[in-house]
Design a protein around this motif. Structure first.
Motif, PDB file in Angstrom:
ATOM      1  N   VAL A   1       0.853  -1.191   0.000  1.00  0.00           N
ATOM      2  CA  VAL A   1       0.000   0.000   0.000  1.00  0.00           C
ATOM      3  C   VAL A   1       0.884   1.234   0.000  1.00  0.00           C
ATOM      4  CG1 VAL A   1      -1.751   1.278   1.275  1.00  0.00           C
ATOM      5  CG2 VAL A   1      -1.805  -1.217   1.220  1.00  0.00           C
ATOM      6  N   VAL A   2       0.675   2.113  -0.966  1.00  0.00           N
ATOM      7  CA  VAL A   2       1.430   3.357  -1.060  1.00  0.00           C
ATOM      8  C   VAL A   2       0.579   4.464  -0.445  1.00  0.00           C
ATOM      9  CG1 VAL A   2       2.517   4.991  -2.632  1.00  0.00           C
ATOM     10  CG2 VAL A   2       2.536   2.552  -3.170  1.00  0.00           C
ATOM     11  N   PRO A   3       1.094   5.138   0.575  1.00  0.00           N
ATOM     12  CA  PRO A   3       0.285   6.194   1.190  1.00  0.00           C
ATOM     13  C   PRO A   3       0.098   7.365   0.234  1.00  0.00           C
ATOM     14  CG  PRO A   3       2.496   6.205   2.091  1.00  0.00           C
ATOM     15  CD  PRO A   3       2.391   5.001   1.209  1.00  0.00           C
ATOM     16  N   VAL A   4      -1.060   7.987   0.321  1.00  0.00           N
ATOM     17  CA  VAL A   4      -1.379   9.138  -0.517  1.00  0.00           C
ATOM     18  C   VAL A   4      -0.890  10.390   0.200  1.00  0.00           C
ATOM     19  CG1 VAL A   4      -3.233  10.457  -1.585  1.00  0.00           C
ATOM     20  CG2 VAL A   4      -3.376   7.973  -1.443  1.00  0.00           C
ATOM     21  N   THR A   5      -0.023  11.148  -0.468  1.00  0.00           N
ATOM     22  CA  THR A   5       0.516  12.373   0.121  1.00  0.00           C
ATOM     23  C   THR A   5       0.390  13.504  -0.889  1.00  0.00           C
ATOM     24  OG1 THR A   5       2.717  11.783  -0.631  1.00  0.00           O
ATOM     25  CG2 THR A   5       2.153  11.166   1.616  1.00  0.00           C
ATOM     26  N   ASP A   6      -0.808  13.813  -1.295  1.00  0.00           N
ATOM     27  CA  ASP A   6      -1.046  14.852  -2.290  1.00  0.00           C
ATOM     28  C   ASP A   6      -0.950  16.257  -1.705  1.00  0.00           C
ATOM     29  OD1 ASP A   6      -1.427  13.009  -4.221  1.00  0.00           O
ATOM     30  OD2 ASP A   6      -3.604  13.094  -4.174  1.00  0.00           O
ATOM     31  N   VAL A   7      -1.349  16.421  -0.482  1.00  0.00           N
ATOM     32  CA  VAL A   7      -1.444  17.746   0.111  1.00  0.00           C
ATOM     33  C   VAL A   7      -0.295  17.937   1.098  1.00  0.00           C
ATOM     34  CG1 VAL A   7      -2.905  19.289   1.471  1.00  0.00           C
ATOM     35  CG2 VAL A   7      -3.932  17.648  -0.107  1.00  0.00           C
ATOM     36  N   ALA A   8       0.388  19.051   0.966  1.00  0.00           N
ATOM     37  CA  ALA A   8       1.455  19.369   1.916  1.00  0.00           C
ATOM     38  C   ALA A   8       0.838  19.674   3.279  1.00  0.00           C
ATOM     39  CB  ALA A   8       2.254  20.564   1.420  1.00  0.00           C
ATOM     40  N   SER A   9       1.501  19.242   4.342  1.00  0.00           N
ATOM     41  CA  SER A   9       0.957  19.501   5.672  1.00  0.00           C
ATOM     42  C   SER A   9       1.149  20.973   6.025  1.00  0.00           C
ATOM     43  CB  SER A   9       1.647  18.611   6.707  1.00  0.00           C
ATOM     44  OG  SER A   9       3.024  18.894   6.727  1.00  0.00           O
ATOM     45  N   ARG A  10       0.171  21.519   6.724  1.00  0.00           N
ATOM     46  CA  ARG A  10       0.205  22.924   7.129  1.00  0.00           C
ATOM     47  C   ARG A  10      -0.189  23.024   8.593  1.00  0.00           C
ATOM     48  NH1 ARG A  10      -3.877  25.281   2.868  1.00  0.00           N
ATOM     49  NH2 ARG A  10      -3.672  23.490   1.542  1.00  0.00           N
ATOM     50  N   GLN A  11       0.332  24.038   9.216  1.00  0.00           N
ATOM     51  CA  GLN A  11      -0.061  24.296  10.596  1.00  0.00           C
ATOM     52  C   GLN A  11      -1.433  24.965  10.597  1.00  0.00           C
ATOM     53  OE1 GLN A  11       2.997  26.677  12.355  1.00  0.00           O
ATOM     54  NE2 GLN A  11       4.214  24.893  12.928  1.00  0.00           N
ATOM     55  N   LEU A  12      -2.220  24.633  11.616  1.00  0.00           N
ATOM     56  CA  LEU A  12      -3.550  25.228  11.743  1.00  0.00           C
ATOM     57  C   LEU A  12      -3.580  26.181  12.931  1.00  0.00           C
ATOM     58  CD1 LEU A  12      -5.787  22.091  11.170  1.00  0.00           C
ATOM     59  CD2 LEU A  12      -5.105  23.816   9.507  1.00  0.00           C
ATOM     60  N   ASP A  13      -4.345  27.235  12.780  1.00  0.00           N
ATOM     61  CA  ASP A  13      -4.560  28.177  13.863  1.00  0.00           C
ATOM     62  C   ASP A  13      -5.383  27.464  14.930  1.00  0.00           C
ATOM     63  OD1 ASP A  13      -5.499  30.176  15.577  1.00  0.00           O
ATOM     64  OD2 ASP A  13      -5.531  31.670  13.979  1.00  0.00           O
ATOM     65  N   PRO A  14      -4.909  27.429  16.179  1.00  0.00           N
ATOM     66  CA  PRO A  14      -5.644  26.686  17.212  1.00  0.00           C
ATOM     67  C   PRO A  14      -7.006  27.284  17.551  1.00  0.00           C
ATOM     68  CG  PRO A  14      -3.744  27.808  18.163  1.00  0.00           C
ATOM     69  CD  PRO A  14      -3.660  27.981  16.685  1.00  0.00           C
ATOM     70  N   VAL A  15      -7.208  28.561  17.271  1.00  0.00           N
ATOM     71  CA  VAL A  15      -8.471  29.203  17.605  1.00  0.00           C
ATOM     72  C   VAL A  15      -9.497  28.987  16.496  1.00  0.00           C
ATOM     73  CG1 VAL A  15      -9.594  31.398  18.132  1.00  0.00           C
ATOM     74  CG2 VAL A  15      -7.301  30.924  19.020  1.00  0.00           C
ATOM     75  N   THR A  16      -9.117  29.318  15.261  1.00  0.00           N
ATOM     76  CA  THR A  16     -10.082  29.266  14.159  1.00  0.00           C
ATOM     77  C   THR A  16     -10.037  27.945  13.389  1.00  0.00           C
ATOM     78  OG1 THR A  16      -8.522  30.238  12.591  1.00  0.00           O
ATOM     79  CG2 THR A  16      -9.915  31.755  13.836  1.00  0.00           C
ATOM     80  N   GLY A  17      -8.904  27.253  13.437  1.00  0.00           N
ATOM     81  CA  GLY A  17      -8.775  26.013  12.679  1.00  0.00           C
ATOM     82  C   GLY A  17      -8.387  26.238  11.232  1.00  0.00           C
ATOM     83  N   ALA A  18      -8.177  27.503  10.843  1.00  0.00           N
ATOM     84  CA  ALA A  18      -7.788  27.837   9.472  1.00  0.00           C
ATOM     85  C   ALA A  18      -6.287  27.622   9.304  1.00  0.00           C
ATOM     86  CB  ALA A  18      -8.154  29.275   9.165  1.00  0.00           C
ATOM     87  N   PRO A  19      -5.843  27.292   8.094  1.00  0.00           N
ATOM     88  CA  PRO A  19      -4.403  27.125   7.874  1.00  0.00           C
ATOM     89  C   PRO A  19      -3.656  28.434   8.072  1.00  0.00           C
ATOM     90  CG  PRO A  19      -5.662  26.339   5.986  1.00  0.00           C
ATOM     91  CD  PRO A  19      -6.621  26.970   6.919  1.00  0.00           C
ATOM     92  N   ILE A  20      -2.475  28.345   8.690  1.00  0.00           N
ATOM     93  CA  ILE A  20      -1.626  29.519   8.881  1.00  0.00           C
ATOM     94  C   ILE A  20      -0.815  29.694   7.605  1.00  0.00           C
ATOM     95  CG2 ILE A  20       0.283  30.490  10.206  1.00  0.00           C
ATOM     96  CD1 ILE A  20      -0.698  28.861  12.592  1.00  0.00           C
ATOM     97  N   VAL A  21      -0.902  30.894   7.015  1.00  0.00           N
ATOM     98  CA  VAL A  21      -0.198  31.176   5.771  1.00  0.00           C
ATOM     99  C   VAL A  21       1.191  31.680   6.097  1.00  0.00           C
ATOM    100  CG1 VAL A  21      -0.210  32.521   3.643  1.00  0.00           C
ATOM    101  CG2 VAL A  21      -2.363  31.744   4.643  1.00  0.00           C
ATOM    102  N   THR A  22       2.195  30.994   5.557  1.00  0.00           N
ATOM    103  CA  THR A  22       3.581  31.435   5.719  1.00  0.00           C
ATOM    104  C   THR A  22       4.181  31.660   4.345  1.00  0.00           C
ATOM    105  OG1 THR A  22       4.394  29.177   5.737  1.00  0.00           O
ATOM    106  CG2 THR A  22       3.873  30.148   7.864  1.00  0.00           C
TER     107      THR A  22
END
Length: 76
Positions: A44-65
């Protein structure tokens, strides 16, 4: 299941589908089993299409860097 039950099942299948369709049914069944075994034995080959991103702990939105690198891997 004994031999009598197996013979009875084969006779019923022959009556329902006809003797000319039995080789086609057997071929299709064999191909299905072959494909199933192939899929279960391949690693089984894991699917890694999306780069991991940090999430804002309050809103849950991705932190843009500005240092985020784009994903350059291509899938075949």
């Amino acid at each position: 299941m004994g031999p009598l039950e197996i013979i009875l099942i084969v006779v019923v299948i022959a009556l329902v589908f006809g003797a000319r369709k039995l080789p086609e049914l057997g071929k299709g069944l064999g191909q299905g089993i072959k494909e199933f075994k192939k899929e279960t034995h391949e690693p089984v080959v894991p699917v890694t299409d999306v780069a991991s991103r940090q999430l804002d702990p309050v809103t849950g939105a991705p932190i843009v860097t500005e240092h985020a690198a784009p994903v350059t891997e291509r899938r075949n």
